[in-house]
Design an enzyme around this catalytic site. Structure first.
Site, PDB file in Angstrom:
ATOM      1  N   LYS A  78      35.106  33.817  40.644  1.00  0.00           N
ATOM      2  CA  LYS A  78      35.273  34.891  39.472  1.00  0.00           C
ATOM      3  C   LYS A  78      34.300  34.715  38.008  1.00  0.00           C
ATOM      4  O   LYS A  78      34.498  35.488  37.537  1.00  0.00           O
ATOM      5  CB  LYS A  78      37.015  34.599  39.255  1.00  0.00           C
ATOM      6  CG  LYS A  78      37.620  34.984  40.210  1.00  0.00           C
ATOM      7  CD  LYS A  78      39.136  35.283  39.853  1.00  0.00           C
ATOM      8  CE  LYS A  78      40.052  35.799  40.879  1.00  0.00           C
ATOM      9  NZ  LYS A  78      41.440  35.599  40.416  1.00  0.00           N
TER      10      LYS A  78
ATOM     11  N   ASP B 287      43.808  41.206  36.675  1.00  0.00           N
ATOM     12  CA  ASP B 287      44.959  40.364  36.514  1.00  0.00           C
ATOM     13  C   ASP B 287      45.680  40.625  35.558  1.00  0.00           C
ATOM     14  O   ASP B 287      47.120  40.483  35.470  1.00  0.00           O
ATOM     15  CB  ASP B 287      44.503  38.980  36.675  1.00  0.00           C
ATOM     16  CG  ASP B 287      44.137  38.653  37.843  1.00  0.00           C
ATOM     17  OD1 ASP B 287      44.377  39.087  39.090  1.00  0.00           O
ATOM     18  OD2 ASP B 287      43.333  37.450  38.012  1.00  0.00           O
TER      19      ASP B 287
END
Length: 284
Positions: free
Chosen positions: A69, A105
Site C-alpha cells: 500500500k 478505506d
C-alpha cells in the site's frame, strides 16, 4: 493480454483476499462482461507488474493489499490528495494515460456510520485501538467528522506519529494495556454524545488473541466497531452485544471500500441491492 476487461487485487500473500468474491458477485448482478482476479505480486516484482499492466488495454486497475500500500506510491504517476494525506494507496486505476492512486478505506469505514453522522450531537468521541495500515484512514475520517480521538497503542511513538497527521496532543494517546484493567471513571451524562470504540488491530482475528478491553472503559450507549471480519463476530463484538451495545462488524467496511473501487474500475456504481446475499456468501 486479455480481451475481456478486468481488474484485480495484488498482494503478497493473496490467497486470503475476499475481493474477487465481492467484485465477481457485483459483475454478475450488473450483467457486465468483465472479470476480477487475484494476482500474487512479490515486492521485488511490483514495478514489473505495473509496467506490464500499463500496456494492457483490457486492464481497468487493481486493489492493493499487504504489503504494497505504500510501495506503490513511488511507482504510479499521480496520487489522489486524500490518499496522499492518508499515506497509503489501496486502489490504482489508469486514467488518461496515467496510473492514479486512491484510498477507499476512508469512505468504506464511514459508510456504515453515515446514519449516525447525519444526526446532530453535542460532542463526538472515539477510542481507536491500533496504529496499523487502516488506522490512519480511520482516524482521519473520524477527525474530519468532528470526533475527539483517543488512540490506544502498544507503541506510543507510533500513536504520537499518527496523531501528528491531524492534531498533535499527548493527552489523547494511551498504552493499550491500560484498557485491559478496570477503571472507576464515572462517565458523565452522555445525552447527545456519540461515543465510538473502534478496533483497527488484528486482535480478535482468527488465530490471534482477543483485544483485551475491560468494558468499564466503554461509555454507556457506545457503538462498538471492529474492522476485523474473520471471524465476523469477534470476542469484542460478542461481549458488546451481550451488554446490549450497538455493533458494526468488519464486513461493512470491507464491502464499502470495495464498492468505491468497483465504480472506479468499471464506471458504474456497485449493485448494492443484495448486500445480505453477498455477506452470506463471504461468511459461508
Amino acid at each position: 493480454m486479455s480481451e475481456l476487461p478486468f481488474a484485480e487485487v495484488i498482494g503478497d500473500p493473496i490467497g486470503h483476499s475476499k475481493s474477487p468474491t465481492i467484485h465477481k458477485f457485483w459483475l454478475d448482478r450488473a450483467g457486465l462482461a468483465a472479470d476480477y482476479r487475484a494476482a500474487h505480486v512479490k515486492p521485488e516484482d511490483l514495478w514489473i507488474y505495473f509496467e506490464e499492466r500499463r500496456r494492457d488495454p483490457a486492464w481497468r486497475g487493481c486493489n492493493v493489499t499487504i504489503p504494497h500500500k505504500q510501495a506503490v506510491m513511488k511507482l504510479i504517476d499521480r496520487i489522489d490528495p486524500a490518499a496522499e494525506r492518508i499515506g497509503a494507496v489501496n486502489t490504482v486505476v489508469p486514467e488518461h494515460g496515467e496510473l492514479v492512486g486512491y484510498n477507499t478505506d476512508y469512505a468504506g469505514f464511514l459508510e456504515p456510520i453515515q446514519p449516525l453522522l447525519a444526526q446532530q450531537h453535542l460532542f463526538r468521541m472515539a477510542r481507536v485501538f491500533g496504529t496499523g495500515g487502516a488506522a490512519k484512514a480511520v482516524v482521519l475520517a473520524l477527525h474530519d467528522h468532528g470526533f475527539t480521538i483517543v488512540i490506544a497503542a502498544r507503541d506510543l511513538a507510533k500513536a504520537r506519529s499518527l496523531r501528528e497527521a491531524f492534531e498533535p496532543d499527548e493527552r489523547l494517546i494511551a498504552p493499550i494495556e491500560i484498557f485491559a484493567h478496570p477503571t472507576d471513571f464515572p462517565f458523565d451524562d452522555r445525552e447527545g454524545i456519540l461515543d465510538l470504540v473502534v478496533n483497527t488491530t488484528s486482535l480478535g482475528m482468527s488465530g490471534q488473541p482477543p483485544l483485551a478491553l475491560d468494558f468499564s472503559h466503554v461509555p454507556p450507549n457506545a457503538v462498538i466497531y471492529d474492522i476485523v471480519y474473520a471471524p465476523l463476530e469477534t470476542p469484542l463484538l460478542a461481549e458488546a452485544k451481550r451488554r446490549g451495545l450497538r455493533t458494526i462488524d468488519g464486513l461493512h467496511m470491507l464491502i464499502g471500500q470495495a464498492a468505491a473501487a468497483f465504480e472506479r474500475f468499471f464506471g458504474r456504481p456497485a449493485p448494492r441491492d443484495a448486500d445480505d446475499a453477498l455477506r452470506a456468501l463471504l461468511v459461508g
